[in-house]
Design a protein around this motif. Structure first.
Motif, PDB file in Angstrom:
ATOM      1  N   THR A 191     -37.836 119.801 -56.732  1.00 11.99           N
ATOM      2  CA  THR A 191     -38.642 118.460 -56.879  1.00 11.99           C
ATOM      3  C   THR A 191     -39.160 118.426 -58.270  1.00 11.99           C
ATOM      4  OG1 THR A 191     -39.406 118.782 -54.549  1.00 11.99           O
ATOM      5  CG2 THR A 191     -41.051 117.641 -55.929  1.00 11.99           C
ATOM      6  N   GLU A 249     -34.475 110.383 -54.598  1.00 15.10           N
ATOM      7  CA  GLU A 249     -35.591 110.079 -53.449  1.00 15.10           C
ATOM      8  C   GLU A 249     -36.829 110.346 -54.312  1.00 15.10           C
ATOM      9  OE1 GLU A 249     -34.937 112.642 -49.996  1.00 15.10           O
ATOM     10  OE2 GLU A 249     -34.074 110.911 -49.079  1.00 15.10           O
ATOM     11  N   SER A 288     -41.261 109.648 -53.852  1.00 17.03           N
ATOM     12  CA  SER A 288     -42.560 109.687 -52.992  1.00 17.03           C
ATOM     13  C   SER A 288     -43.760 109.567 -54.089  1.00 17.03           C
ATOM     14  CB  SER A 288     -42.537 110.982 -51.864  1.00 17.03           C
ATOM     15  OG  SER A 288     -42.707 112.027 -52.488  1.00 17.03           O
ATOM     16  N   ARG A 290     -46.650 112.205 -49.720  1.00 15.64           N
ATOM     17  CA  ARG A 290     -45.700 113.000 -50.175  1.00 15.64           C
ATOM     18  C   ARG A 290     -44.654 113.204 -49.550  1.00 15.64           C
ATOM     19  NH1 ARG A 290     -50.541 115.685 -50.768  1.00 15.64           N
ATOM     20  NH2 ARG A 290     -51.430 115.649 -52.963  1.00 15.64           N
ATOM     21  N   GLU A 291     -44.485 113.069 -48.235  1.00  8.43           N
ATOM     22  CA  GLU A 291     -43.314 113.225 -47.424  1.00  8.43           C
ATOM     23  C   GLU A 291     -42.576 111.971 -47.219  1.00  8.43           C
ATOM     24  OE1 GLU A 291     -42.234 116.578 -47.037  1.00  8.43           O
ATOM     25  OE2 GLU A 291     -44.047 117.073 -48.089  1.00  8.43           O
ATOM     26  N   LYS A 344     -40.434 109.939 -48.456  1.00  2.19           N
ATOM     27  CA  LYS A 344     -39.524 109.766 -49.476  1.00  2.19           C
ATOM     28  C   LYS A 344     -38.627 108.590 -49.283  1.00  2.19           C
ATOM     29  CE  LYS A 344     -39.388 114.852 -50.099  1.00  2.19           C
ATOM     30  NZ  LYS A 344     -38.657 116.190 -50.103  1.00  2.19           N
ATOM     31  N   ILE A 396     -39.764 113.161 -57.246  1.00  3.60           N
ATOM     32  CA  ILE A 396     -38.369 112.867 -57.100  1.00  3.60           C
ATOM     33  C   ILE A 396     -37.689 114.024 -56.942  1.00  3.60           C
ATOM     34  CG2 ILE A 396     -38.443 110.712 -58.665  1.00  3.60           C
ATOM     35  CD1 ILE A 396     -37.226 112.060 -60.902  1.00  3.60           C
TER      36      ILE A 396
END
Length: 222
Positions: free
Chosen positions: A2, A37, A39, A46-47, A49, A91
């Motif tokens: 991440t 991906e 978010s 946050r989850e 995506k 990302i």
């Protein structure tokens, strides 16, 4: 892995599409046409995506995305519309999607244009747009993302299609005759990106006019 990004700027391109310019993590790399991906770095998001294509030059010192927002839905793209400089995104690593396999016909619908932005921009920089043709379909002329950019590229043949606007100076649908004229008899690839139903319909038309399915490069086919 991440990576955290900081939103630096936004540019509105159409009534529902914006260009998002973000900081670029050290060493982050991608190829034109690749996606990641993304978010929002925010409680409750946050989850959440979603996949988005990079639309910046891979060698630039920033990352950018060109994203259409569906503001009538309570989702990530609607939330992104309200993002302000200083907000943070998350990302993952870049992954494959459509990649440049040589000059050919690029068929896009709506936000499906995004993988073609960096691919055709890279060809413009290297002077290798000859043999490339863009067929780009939208509901109205106002929905055409980066219309002045496409019209400015020397060597790129461009054909806009507008489906839901009376008296627009463009064709009102993509049909087999249009595709046959664009594709011709050369064995060049046909790049295709848009809503799934559109991709299915265009693929069927292409095979119906004799295009080898191996020449049809759809998003996600690898």
């Amino acid at each position: 892995m991440t990576h955290a990004l900081i939103l630096l700027d936004t540019v509105t391109l159409t009534p529902d599409t914006r260009h998002y310019v973000c900081s670029k993590p050290d060493g982050y790399a991608f190829q034109p046409g690749q996606a990641t991906e993304l978010s929002l770095e925010r409680d409750g998001w946050r989850e959440e995506k979603r996949p988005f294509t990079f639309t910046s030059d891979p060698d630039a010192d920033v990352l950018s995305f060109t994203i259409k927002s569906y503001r009538d839905r309570d989702g990530v793209t609607a939330e992104l519309w309200h993002a302000q400089p200083g907000d943070r995104f998350l990302i993952g690593d870049a992954w494959g999607a459509i990649e440049d396999k040589g000059p050919g016909v690029f068929v896009a619908g709506g936000a499906g244009i995004t993988p073609f932005i960096p691919i055709l921009a890279a060809r413009a920089r290297s002077g290798t747009l000859d043999g490339c043709r863009l067929i780009y379909s939208n509901r109205t002329a106002a929905d055409i993302i980066l219309r002045p950019f496409w019209e400015s590229l020397d060597g790129l043949q461009v054909q806009f299609v507008v489906t839901d606007e009376d008296n627009a100076p463009f064709a009102d649908r993509i049909d087999a005759e249009m595709l046959d004229t664009a594709v011709g008899k050369a064995a060049a690839p046909v790049y295709l990106c848009g809503p799934p139903a559109m991709e299915d319909a265009i693929s069927e038309m292409l095979t119906g006019i004799g295009v080898d399915p191996e020449r049809i490069l759809r998003e996600g086919d690898g």
